[in-house]
Design a protein around this motif. Structure first.
Motif, PDB file in Angstrom:
ATOM      1  N   MET A  97       0.831  -1.179   0.000  1.00 52.92           N
ATOM      2  CA  MET A  97       0.000   0.000   0.000  1.00 52.92           C
ATOM      3  C   MET A  97       0.874   1.239   0.000  1.00 52.92           C
ATOM      4  O   MET A  97       1.948   1.236   0.589  1.00 52.92           O
ATOM      5  CB  MET A  97      -0.858   0.015   1.231  1.00 52.92           C
ATOM      6  N   ASP A  98       0.357   2.226  -0.651  1.00 49.03           N
ATOM      7  CA  ASP A  98       1.087   3.504  -0.638  1.00 49.03           C
ATOM      8  C   ASP A  98       0.904   4.163   0.724  1.00 49.03           C
ATOM      9  O   ASP A  98      -0.159   4.050   1.345  1.00 49.03           O
ATOM     10  CB  ASP A  98       0.546   4.449  -1.714  1.00 49.03           C
ATOM     11  N   LYS A  99       1.955   4.853   1.137  1.00 48.94           N
ATOM     12  CA  LYS A  99       1.813   5.556   2.411  1.00 48.94           C
ATOM     13  C   LYS A  99       0.968   6.802   2.198  1.00 48.94           C
ATOM     14  O   LYS A  99       0.928   7.353   1.101  1.00 48.94           O
ATOM     15  CB  LYS A  99       3.171   5.869   2.991  1.00 48.94           C
ATOM     16  N   LEU A 122       9.515   0.536  -6.669  1.00 49.21           N
ATOM     17  CA  LEU A 122      10.141  -0.541  -5.921  1.00 49.21           C
ATOM     18  C   LEU A 122       9.079  -1.506  -5.391  1.00 49.21           C
ATOM     19  O   LEU A 122       9.220  -2.725  -5.487  1.00 49.21           O
ATOM     20  CB  LEU A 122      10.978   0.017  -4.766  1.00 49.21           C
ATOM     21  N   GLU A 123       8.005  -0.960  -4.880  1.00 52.56           N
ATOM     22  CA  GLU A 123       6.907  -1.800  -4.404  1.00 52.56           C
ATOM     23  C   GLU A 123       6.306  -2.595  -5.558  1.00 52.56           C
ATOM     24  O   GLU A 123       5.981  -3.773  -5.418  1.00 52.56           O
ATOM     25  CB  GLU A 123       5.836  -0.933  -3.736  1.00 52.56           C
ATOM     26  N   LEU A 124       6.165  -1.942  -6.688  1.00 54.12           N
ATOM     27  CA  LEU A 124       5.606  -2.593  -7.862  1.00 54.12           C
ATOM     28  C   LEU A 124       6.486  -3.766  -8.305  1.00 54.12           C
ATOM     29  O   LEU A 124       5.989  -4.864  -8.584  1.00 54.12           O
ATOM     30  CB  LEU A 124       5.454  -1.576  -8.999  1.00 54.12           C
ATOM     31  N   CYS A 125       7.783  -3.558  -8.359  1.00 54.23           N
ATOM     32  CA  CYS A 125       8.708  -4.645  -8.734  1.00 54.23           C
ATOM     33  C   CYS A 125       8.653  -5.787  -7.740  1.00 54.23           C
ATOM     34  O   CYS A 125       8.702  -6.960  -8.122  1.00 54.23           O
ATOM     35  CB  CYS A 125      10.128  -4.108  -8.834  1.00 54.23           C
ATOM     36  N   MET A 126       8.584  -5.442  -6.465  1.00 53.30           N
ATOM     37  CA  MET A 126       8.558  -6.490  -5.435  1.00 53.30           C
ATOM     38  C   MET A 126       7.259  -7.293  -5.491  1.00 53.30           C
ATOM     39  O   MET A 126       7.246  -8.467  -5.170  1.00 53.30           O
ATOM     40  CB  MET A 126       8.770  -5.874  -4.056  1.00 53.30           C
ATOM     41  N   ARG A 127       6.184  -6.688  -5.894  1.00 58.46           N
ATOM     42  CA  ARG A 127       4.916  -7.412  -5.998  1.00 58.46           C
ATOM     43  C   ARG A 127       4.941  -8.452  -7.124  1.00 58.46           C
ATOM     44  O   ARG A 127       4.422  -9.543  -6.990  1.00 58.46           O
ATOM     45  CB  ARG A 127       3.767  -6.443  -6.256  1.00 58.46           C
ATOM     46  N   PHE A 128       5.538  -8.092  -8.255  1.00 58.96           N
ATOM     47  CA  PHE A 128       5.488  -8.958  -9.420  1.00 58.96           C
ATOM     48  C   PHE A 128       6.707  -9.856  -9.592  1.00 58.96           C
ATOM     49  O   PHE A 128       6.714 -10.733 -10.444  1.00 58.96           O
ATOM     50  CB  PHE A 128       5.266  -8.127 -10.688  1.00 58.96           C
ATOM     51  N   THR A 129       7.738  -9.693  -8.809  1.00 62.56           N
ATOM     52  CA  THR A 129       8.940 -10.512  -8.936  1.00 62.56           C
ATOM     53  C   THR A 129       8.664 -11.992  -8.688  1.00 62.56           C
ATOM     54  O   THR A 129       9.072 -12.829  -9.494  1.00 62.56           O
ATOM     55  CB  THR A 129      10.058  -9.989  -8.009  1.00 62.56           C
ATOM     56  N   PRO A 130       7.987 -12.402  -7.622  1.00 59.84           N
ATOM     57  CA  PRO A 130       7.744 -13.849  -7.440  1.00 59.84           C
ATOM     58  C   PRO A 130       6.944 -14.458  -8.584  1.00 59.84           C
ATOM     59  O   PRO A 130       7.244 -15.559  -9.043  1.00 59.84           O
ATOM     60  CB  PRO A 130       6.964 -13.928  -6.123  1.00 59.84           C
TER      61      PRO A 130
END
Length: 195
Positions: A1-3, A20-28
């Protein structure tokens, strides 16, 4: 979630955190998809063409053929089943195993084995004729006639085996022989009164 946005925040300051959050969500998910595609594409590279049967399977098939010709049906069955375990695409091993089953009087099993061979090559005249002969021996003349028609349409050269099936159909199924185990029902005499 965005702060939550605060007074001094601007879009430029929060965007690296968002990316960064977007990349971390789709990496797995992207790693899993890449692994799946790698596995699927490499499985296609390791498969052999249908015409290339394992040499070990062919060896076992020849051993089974020799055992069948010697009359040792158990050894023939064992060798041919091993040939099929080594390479399930060995159509000749299915046909040979069906001949062993017919020699043992197991026409139903032979019909099923011929069907397995025909699944690999529906135009195999030997399998069509063998299955038709087993059907005649079992008494399924109508089905045997279907096999005869199919074999006649497929056969282009050396069709003597097709004529052999036609002769077997003309002759009909073998006569059933009763054994001592079957027993014959003897009609009981009706008791009558004597005057």
């Amino acid at each position: 979630m965005d702060k939550p946005r605060q007074n001094g925040d601007t879009w430029a300051e929060s965007s690296p955190e968002t990316w960064l959050e977007l990349c971390m969500r789709f990496t797995p998910a992207s790693i899993a998809l890449a692994a799946l595609l790698t596995t699927v594409s490499s499985a296609g590279l390791s498969q052999r063409p249908d015409a290339q049967i394992s040499a070990l399977s062919v060896e076992w098939q020849h051993a089974g053929t020799a055992a069948r010709k010697a009359g040792n049906y158990q050894a023939a069955t064992d060798a041919l089943e091993t040939a099929l375990a080594v390479d399930p695409r060995n159509r000749s091993a299915y046909i040979e195993l069906a001949q062993v089953a017919r020699a043992q009087g197991l026409q139903g099993k032979a019909i099923r084995l011929y069907r397995e061979a025909l699944l690999l090559d529906p135009t195999d005249v030997g399998a069509l004729v063998g299955q038709g002969e087993a059907m005649v021996e079992k008494g399924a003349i109508a089905k045997a006639k279907e096999n005869l028609a199919q074999a006649q349409s497929v056969c282009k050269t050396d069709c003597a085996v097709v004529g052999k099936l036609a002769a077997a159909i003309e002759k009909g199924p073998p006569a059933t022989v009763l054994s001592a185990k079957d027993g014959v029902a003897v009609p009981k005499a009706v008791a009558t009164e004597t005057p």
